[in-house]
Design a protein around this motif. Structure first.
Motif, PDB file in Angstrom:
ATOM      1  N   VAL A  72      -2.639  15.957 -21.580  1.00 41.62           N
ATOM      2  CA  VAL A  72      -1.326  16.600 -21.632  1.00 41.62           C
ATOM      3  C   VAL A  72      -1.475  18.100 -21.403  1.00 41.62           C
ATOM      4  O   VAL A  72      -0.689  18.720 -20.679  1.00 41.62           O
ATOM      5  N   ARG A  73      -2.501  18.677 -21.987  1.00 42.19           N
ATOM      6  CA  ARG A  73      -2.756  20.115 -21.853  1.00 42.19           C
ATOM      7  C   ARG A  73      -2.987  20.508 -20.401  1.00 42.19           C
ATOM      8  O   ARG A  73      -2.598  21.599 -19.975  1.00 42.19           O
ATOM      9  N   ASP A  74      -3.577  19.613 -19.625  1.00 35.88           N
ATOM     10  CA  ASP A  74      -3.894  19.922 -18.228  1.00 35.88           C
ATOM     11  C   ASP A  74      -2.798  19.497 -17.256  1.00 35.88           C
ATOM     12  O   ASP A  74      -2.920  19.745 -16.057  1.00 35.88           O
ATOM     13  N   CYS A  75      -1.767  18.834 -17.755  1.00 35.94           N
ATOM     14  CA  CYS A  75      -0.746  18.284 -16.860  1.00 35.94           C
ATOM     15  C   CYS A  75       0.322  19.306 -16.503  1.00 35.94           C
ATOM     16  O   CYS A  75       0.459  20.351 -17.132  1.00 35.94           O
TER      17      CYS A  75
ATOM     18  N   VAL B  58      -5.824  33.253 -19.731  1.00 37.26           N
ATOM     19  CA  VAL B  58      -6.487  34.555 -19.743  1.00 37.26           C
ATOM     20  C   VAL B  58      -5.986  35.402 -20.907  1.00 37.26           C
ATOM     21  O   VAL B  58      -6.743  36.150 -21.528  1.00 37.26           O
ATOM     22  N   LYS B  59      -4.705  35.271 -21.227  1.00 37.59           N
ATOM     23  CA  LYS B  59      -4.143  36.053 -22.324  1.00 37.59           C
ATOM     24  C   LYS B  59      -4.821  35.724 -23.655  1.00 37.59           C
ATOM     25  O   LYS B  59      -4.877  36.567 -24.555  1.00 37.59           O
ATOM     26  N   PHE B  60      -5.304  34.487 -23.765  1.00 38.15           N
ATOM     27  CA  PHE B  60      -5.933  34.061 -25.011  1.00 38.15           C
ATOM     28  C   PHE B  60      -7.442  34.282 -25.025  1.00 38.15           C
ATOM     29  O   PHE B  60      -8.079  34.118 -26.060  1.00 38.15           O
TER      30      PHE B  60
ATOM     31  N   LEU C 185      -5.651  27.066 -27.414  1.00 39.73           N
ATOM     32  CA  LEU C 185      -4.927  28.085 -28.163  1.00 39.73           C
ATOM     33  C   LEU C 185      -3.471  28.145 -27.717  1.00 39.73           C
ATOM     34  O   LEU C 185      -2.575  28.376 -28.523  1.00 39.73           O
ATOM     35  N   GLY C 186      -3.241  27.927 -26.434  1.00 41.90           N
ATOM     36  CA  GLY C 186      -1.881  27.970 -25.922  1.00 41.90           C
ATOM     37  C   GLY C 186      -1.015  26.856 -26.461  1.00 41.90           C
ATOM     38  O   GLY C 186       0.209  26.986 -26.515  1.00 41.90           O
ATOM     39  N   MET C 187      -1.617  25.739 -26.864  1.00 40.62           N
ATOM     40  CA  MET C 187      -0.857  24.602 -27.379  1.00 40.62           C
ATOM     41  C   MET C 187      -0.755  24.642 -28.902  1.00 40.62           C
ATOM     42  O   MET C 187      -0.054  23.835 -29.501  1.00 40.62           O
ATOM     43  N   ALA C 188      -1.445  25.587 -29.530  1.00 41.94           N
ATOM     44  CA  ALA C 188      -1.442  25.671 -30.989  1.00 41.94           C
ATOM     45  C   ALA C 188      -0.143  26.293 -31.490  1.00 41.94           C
ATOM     46  O   ALA C 188       0.517  27.060 -30.786  1.00 41.94           O
ATOM     47  N   SER C 189       0.206  25.976 -32.730  1.00 45.29           N
ATOM     48  CA  SER C 189       1.393  26.578 -33.324  1.00 45.29           C
ATOM     49  C   SER C 189       1.056  27.979 -33.832  1.00 45.29           C
ATOM     50  O   SER C 189      -0.104  28.300 -34.128  1.00 45.29           O
ATOM     51  N   LEU C 190       2.075  28.807 -33.946  1.00 43.84           N
ATOM     52  CA  LEU C 190       1.885  30.154 -34.471  1.00 43.84           C
ATOM     53  C   LEU C 190       1.363  30.103 -35.900  1.00 43.84           C
ATOM     54  O   LEU C 190       0.484  30.887 -36.292  1.00 43.84           O
TER      55      LEU C 190
END
Length: 318
Positions: A91-94, A182-184, A227-232
């Motif tokens: 899912v992360r790569d889709c 890149v931001k992460f 990290l991009g899929m993680a919650s705040l």
């Protein structure tokens, strides 16, 4: 026969283009419903292949369908941990999610639905006319298309419409994902450094304080995309337990500049192949982002051939 553009879940080679994730109920499905799910999923996969291939401007989209690759009814013996890792990474790569809801869907579909919305992916939710969609699903704020269907023809038309209306977003997913990753990168480096400096006892303390599972910690440390899929809430708890300042995440990403020889080679390949200036800027930015992520370890960009190879690898074209 399976559609030509099905994605192979455990392959090491990059997909030729964007990948759509096809979610459907698997575990708690009786034999009659299973046959229906298999048939509908086959129709969906075939429709994706034919719609993109036969477009006025053809494009490539693959489909990852767990019903064909990791279905317990087909003898798949992966552990629950392996299934979670496989599906969450996919899912992360889709570039988008298609949900086939039969007899109310499943809890697994609900989790995949949440992952997709966390990544701001376009989602197509398909349900039969005699099974109204959950009001909570329909009311979810995001890039959601809900379509009901009565038979295979209705299903096919809904998938075609989704592909045509979402083409720009689907094709742009790889570029957006790379930029977001890149931001992460710098923030993840701080987390990795802090984690590696702790002994086992202190790591246990971090886990207990943050209430982030040890396997989840490993995911967050190994991938910018995770990290991009993680919650705040998850990130602030983990970073706080490691004494990593969360404001480091807000720092602008620093992209390394290309050298003179690399820029000359880029200009040469653009002249030779008559690439427009917009593509030159896109390639330069993509190369700088890859360098910032620590990529291009074996690929130099000192010749026109290097840039051709980079462009092909980036777009997935041979």
């Amino acid at each position: 026969m399976r559609p030509l553009q099905m994605a192979f879940p455990m392959g090491n080679e990059p997909e030729p283009g964007p990948v759509l994730y096809l979610a459907c109920p698997l575990t708690s499905v009786d034999e009659m419903a299973r046959q229906l799910v298999d048939s509908y999923c086959t129709h969906i996969c075939t429709t994706v292949t034919e719609t993109t291939r036969d477009s006025e401007h053809p494009w490539e989209v693959a489909v990852h369908a767990p019903v064909f690759w990791s279905n317990p009814a087909r003898g798949d013996e992966r552990t629950p941990e392996q299934i979670y890792q496989l599906n969450s990474h996919r899912v992360r790569d889709c570039a988008g999610l298609i949900v086939l809801s039969i007899h109310g869907g499943s809890t697994g579909i609900g989790q995949e639905f949440a992952w997709a919305f966390a990544l701001r992916l376009p989602v197509l939710f398909l349900h039969q006319v005699n099974e109204p969609a959950s009001r909570q699903i329909v009311g979810t704020p995001g890039d959601l298309t809900v379509a009901e269907f009565e038979d295979a023809n209705g299903l096919i038309e809904a998938v075609r419409h989704f592909l045509r209306s979402q083409r720009a977003v689907i094709e742009d997913r790889e570029r957006r994902a790379a930029g977001e990753a890149v931001k992460f990168a710098a923030f993840r480096a701080l987390l990795v450094e802090a984690w590696d400096s702790r002994d086992d006892a202190r790591r246990e303390q971090v886990q207990a304080e943050s209430r982030v599972h040890r396997r989840r910690i490993a995911e967050l440390l190994e991938s910018d995309y995770a990290l991009g899929m993680a919650s705040l809430s998850e990130l602030t708890a983990f970073a706080g337990a490691l004494d990593v300042p969360f404001d480091a995440l807000a720092q602008p990403a620093q992209f390394p500049d290309l050298g003179e020889r690399e820029l000359i080679a880029l200009a040469q390949v653009c002249d030779e192949y008559e690439w427009p200036g917009s593509k030159a800027l896109e390639l330069e930015q993509a190369a700088r982002m890859e360098l910032a992520r620590g990529g291009i370890r074996r690929l130099t960009l000192l010749s026109p051939e290097d840039w051709l190879r980079f462009d092909r690898n980036r777009t997935g074209h041979a």
